[in-house]
Structures are given as structure tokens and as C-alpha cells.
Scaffold this active site. Sequence first.
Site, PDB file in Angstrom:
ATOM      1  N   PRO A   1       0.847  -1.209   0.000  1.00 40.70           N
ATOM      2  CA  PRO A   1       0.000   0.000   0.000  1.00 40.70           C
ATOM      3  C   PRO A   1       0.881   1.257   0.000  1.00 40.70           C
ATOM      4  CG  PRO A   1      -0.395  -1.359   1.971  1.00 40.70           C
ATOM      5  CD  PRO A   1       0.770  -1.959   1.245  1.00 40.70           C
ATOM      6  N   GLU A   2       0.579   2.176  -0.884  1.00 40.11           N
ATOM      7  CA  GLU A   2       1.326   3.426  -1.001  1.00 40.11           C
ATOM      8  C   GLU A   2       0.485   4.564  -0.423  1.00 40.11           C
ATOM      9  OE1 GLU A   2       4.352   3.657  -2.153  1.00 40.11           O
ATOM     10  OE2 GLU A   2       4.677   1.866  -3.368  1.00 40.11           O
TER      11      GLU A   2
END
Length: 271
Positions: A2-3
Site C-alpha cells: 500500500p502506497e
Amino acid sequence: MPELPEIEATCQGLVPYVMGQQISDVIIRCWQLRWTISVNLVKLLRGQNIQGVNRRAKYILISCSNGTLIIHLGMTGRLNVVPNNTLSAKHDHVDIILSNGKTIRYTDSRRFGSIHWTAADPYKHRLLLNLGIEPLTKEFTGNYLFNKAIKKNIPIKSFLMDATIVVGIGNIYANEALFASKIKPHRLVNTIKLEKYNNLAKNIQIILKKSIHKGGTTVRDFLNVGGEPGYFVQELKVYGRQGKPCFKCNTLLKGMRLNQRLTVYCPKCQH
Ligand SMILES: [Zn+2]
């Protein structure tokens, strides 16, 4: 992994389910994440009211009456909202049960995420203290990058991914922003002009905002049905496209390793 956009979208997705709710109980099925969860966490959280959900870098900050829960999703972590008493699966490690019949469920197959509690200012917590500026603030400008770059002699892509300079620009977004700004990823930071940095800062913000918008849509669905989030895949111009033709000039995109991370660029458009 996840960014920043997915984390931001997760925060926004949580708000309508958790704001103003009381934590009635906490179930911890696995204590050993990247760091061991504090033995006191259950006791500390019981009875707390949730007053806000914020993001700092890739940390999710859930503000409660007497402190803040600091959650990092690591490589494979997710937060879902499910009805209370929903059966748990193998990697559902933590349930935070709310008074409105909902449960915040932390799921993480590789367990590189973390959960901390602090009664003090969360921004002064050791995990958050030395982080660089946020890319979606007014302080993040071409000037800022230019001044940080003057004394450095490293590739621009490594510079953008350094969390002490600016937080939350992961591999995908570094590749995409450099393509949009016509800068090759291995260009040294002290050879780039201010004008190029102005353009780069603007492109980073445009790309992150667009992705948050997309992530927001998929994460909202995923909170309801528990499916996989869909991220930003359709919008990618270079990431994951090595060997394929550039959308602008048709030249075949090149792939290389830079600090062990896959890096893709157009040898004709990017200088
Ligand atoms: Zn090109």
C-alpha cells in the site's frame, strides 16, 4: 505494497464508519507483527471514543479520547470494516469492535505492519519524528526539492523515495512522476534545474491526487464487500510496462534496477 494514495483512501474510507464511535472491545489473535503489540493495548483501547482519522506518511493515526492508535500496513496489511462477529480468516490478526455494530479488522499475511498506542503527541512518536514533509502540502514545491538537492549527488529517483526528504512517494509514483516530468530516473539531482523541479513537484501532486481519487472509490467498495483494492493500474504510463512502446513517442520503454527497485523509463522522452 500500500502506497500513500491507498493509505489516504483507507483513512477517508474509515471516517464514516468510526467517527464518534466507542471502542467496546479489542480482539488480538496474533501479537507478533513487525513489532510485538503492547500487552496493554486491549485495556488501553476499551472505552475510548474515536475522534478522528488522519494520515502522516504511510501511518494511519486514529485519534481517541486519551491517545492515538498508530497503524502501519507494512507490505500486505489492510484495514476492513466488517459487521461485529464476522468470522475471522487466517490472517485477520486484530479486531477493534465498535459500539455501532462495526469492527475495524486488521489483516496482514506477511505481518510487516505495526500497531502502536501513544498517549502523547503522535507526531513526536519515534516512528514519526524524523519524517520528511508531506507531498500534498503547500511546503512541497520545486524550490524545496531544488534546495535539498544542491548538495547531493544521487539519482533523482532515489532522492524522491527518501522519506527524510519527502514521505510517501513509493516506487510506482516515482516512476510515473519522472516520466510525466521528462526526467530520467538515474539523472543526478544536482544537475537538474529549478524549472524542472517546479514541474516535477506539480506532477507528483497531480499523480498522487488522481490516485487517491481512484483508491477512494475502490477502498470504499472494499470496505463493504471485502474484495481486493484495485489501485491505479489503468493510469500507469511506465510502471510495469518495460519493453512496451511509450505512449508519447512509441520508443520501447527501458527497465533497469535502481537501489534494487524496478525502474522503467522512456530513453527518448526522459533526459
Ligand atoms: Zn517516449
